[in-house]
Motif scaffolding. Sequence first.
Motif, PDB file in Angstrom:
ATOM      1  N   ASN A  48       3.605 -16.051  -1.246  1.00  0.00           N
ATOM      2  CA  ASN A  48       2.969 -17.122  -0.778  1.00  0.00           C
ATOM      3  C   ASN A  48       2.891 -17.221   0.861  1.00  0.00           C
ATOM      4  OD1 ASN A  48       1.922 -18.878  -2.768  1.00  0.00           O
ATOM      5  ND2 ASN A  48       4.105 -19.743  -3.274  1.00  0.00           N
ATOM      6  N   GLY A  49       3.110 -15.809   1.330  1.00  0.00           N
ATOM      7  CA  GLY A  49       3.391 -15.265   2.771  1.00  0.00           C
ATOM      8  C   GLY A  49       4.302 -16.221   3.730  1.00  0.00           C
ATOM      9  N   SER A  92      -0.147  -6.553   4.118  1.00  0.00           N
ATOM     10  CA  SER A  92       0.902  -5.906   4.106  1.00  0.00           C
ATOM     11  C   SER A  92       2.277  -6.703   3.301  1.00  0.00           C
ATOM     12  CB  SER A  92       1.518  -5.776   5.520  1.00  0.00           C
ATOM     13  OG  SER A  92       2.019  -7.057   6.097  1.00  0.00           O
ATOM     14  N   MET A  93       2.442  -7.727   3.027  1.00  0.00           N
ATOM     15  CA  MET A  93       3.311  -8.211   2.283  1.00  0.00           C
ATOM     16  C   MET A  93       3.108  -8.045   0.709  1.00  0.00           C
ATOM     17  SD  MET A  93       4.156 -11.957   4.136  1.00  0.00           S
ATOM     18  CE  MET A  93       5.551 -12.478   3.134  1.00  0.00           C
ATOM     19  N   GLY A  94       1.642  -8.179   0.348  1.00  0.00           N
ATOM     20  CA  GLY A  94       1.301  -7.835  -1.008  1.00  0.00           C
ATOM     21  C   GLY A  94       1.865  -8.969  -2.133  1.00  0.00           C
ATOM     22  N   LYS A 120       2.907  -5.211  -4.933  1.00  0.00           N
ATOM     23  CA  LYS A 120       1.720  -4.757  -5.206  1.00  0.00           C
ATOM     24  C   LYS A 120       0.879  -4.908  -3.946  1.00  0.00           C
ATOM     25  CE  LYS A 120      -1.957  -5.230  -8.804  1.00  0.00           C
ATOM     26  NZ  LYS A 120      -1.881  -3.814  -9.560  1.00  0.00           N
ATOM     27  N   ARG A 121       0.127  -3.716  -3.429  1.00  0.00           N
ATOM     28  CA  ARG A 121      -0.655  -4.069  -2.116  1.00  0.00           C
ATOM     29  C   ARG A 121      -1.923  -3.196  -2.364  1.00  0.00           C
ATOM     30  NH1 ARG A 121       3.699  -2.701   2.248  1.00  0.00           N
ATOM     31  NH2 ARG A 121       3.491  -0.659   1.453  1.00  0.00           N
ATOM     32  N   PRO A 122      -2.839  -3.746  -3.033  1.00  0.00           N
ATOM     33  CA  PRO A 122      -4.139  -3.088  -3.187  1.00  0.00           C
ATOM     34  C   PRO A 122      -4.719  -2.568  -2.020  1.00  0.00           C
ATOM     35  CG  PRO A 122      -4.039  -5.221  -4.273  1.00  0.00           C
ATOM     36  CD  PRO A 122      -3.103  -5.222  -3.420  1.00  0.00           C
ATOM     37  N   GLY A 125      -1.938   0.359  -0.542  1.00  0.00           N
ATOM     38  CA  GLY A 125      -0.816   1.073  -1.410  1.00  0.00           C
ATOM     39  C   GLY A 125       0.636   0.451  -1.575  1.00  0.00           C
ATOM     40  N   ASP A 126       0.974   0.531  -2.772  1.00  0.00           N
ATOM     41  CA  ASP A 126       1.928  -0.261  -3.350  1.00  0.00           C
ATOM     42  C   ASP A 126       3.533   0.451  -2.684  1.00  0.00           C
ATOM     43  OD1 ASP A 126       0.113  -1.459  -4.880  1.00  0.00           O
ATOM     44  OD2 ASP A 126       0.936  -0.639  -6.887  1.00  0.00           O
ATOM     45  N   ALA A 127       4.433  -0.463  -2.928  1.00  0.00           N
ATOM     46  CA  ALA A 127       6.003   0.072  -2.571  1.00  0.00           C
ATOM     47  C   ALA A 127       6.692  -0.406  -3.734  1.00  0.00           C
ATOM     48  CB  ALA A 127       6.151  -0.391  -1.113  1.00  0.00           C
ATOM     49  N   GLU A 128       7.716   0.384  -3.609  1.00  0.00           N
ATOM     50  CA  GLU A 128       8.791  -0.029  -4.539  1.00  0.00           C
ATOM     51  C   GLU A 128      10.067   0.863  -4.388  1.00  0.00           C
ATOM     52  OE1 GLU A 128       7.019   1.141  -8.306  1.00  0.00           O
ATOM     53  OE2 GLU A 128       7.472   3.054  -8.247  1.00  0.00           O
TER      54      GLU A 128
END
Length: 150
Positions: A48-49, A92-94, A120-122, A125-128
């Motif tokens: 929710n940011g 950026s938060m995704g 998940k950041r369409p 790019g995703d980060a994990e």
Amino acid sequence: MKQVFAFLLLCLFAQSAWSQKSVKPELVAKDRREILQILKRQTEDWNNGRVDKFMNGYWPSDSLTFIGKVGITYGYQATLANYRKRYPNRDSMGTLKFDILQLDFPAPNLAYVIGRFHLKRPNIGDAEGHFTLLWRKIKNRWVIISDHSS
């Protein structure tokens, strides 16, 4: 020297047995639920940011440690500032998802969590990666005292 070594070994085994037997199963279950609920709330706050609310899971202390790709950050305010800098907007938060792989209680009022995160950041790019969290129950409240995320 052998006597000192034997004494230290005995103390190590005694402490290990004490810590495992002194924590009642019903308390472990309750503490496990509390920690998982905090992680769930953190996920909701992130999605929710609300970075400030996400940080409520952390120990509000200058002794908090966060270890990430850029090194070690000491303190709650510095950790919050790094989150704000690295994730300046909703894109950026995704969308955050945690997978908890292990949750143990090595001693009373101490918990250790190993998990996996996925952002998940369409648009960018995703980060994990993986994380380890050291939790302590302070003033009857579970808080993260050390976070290592990579």
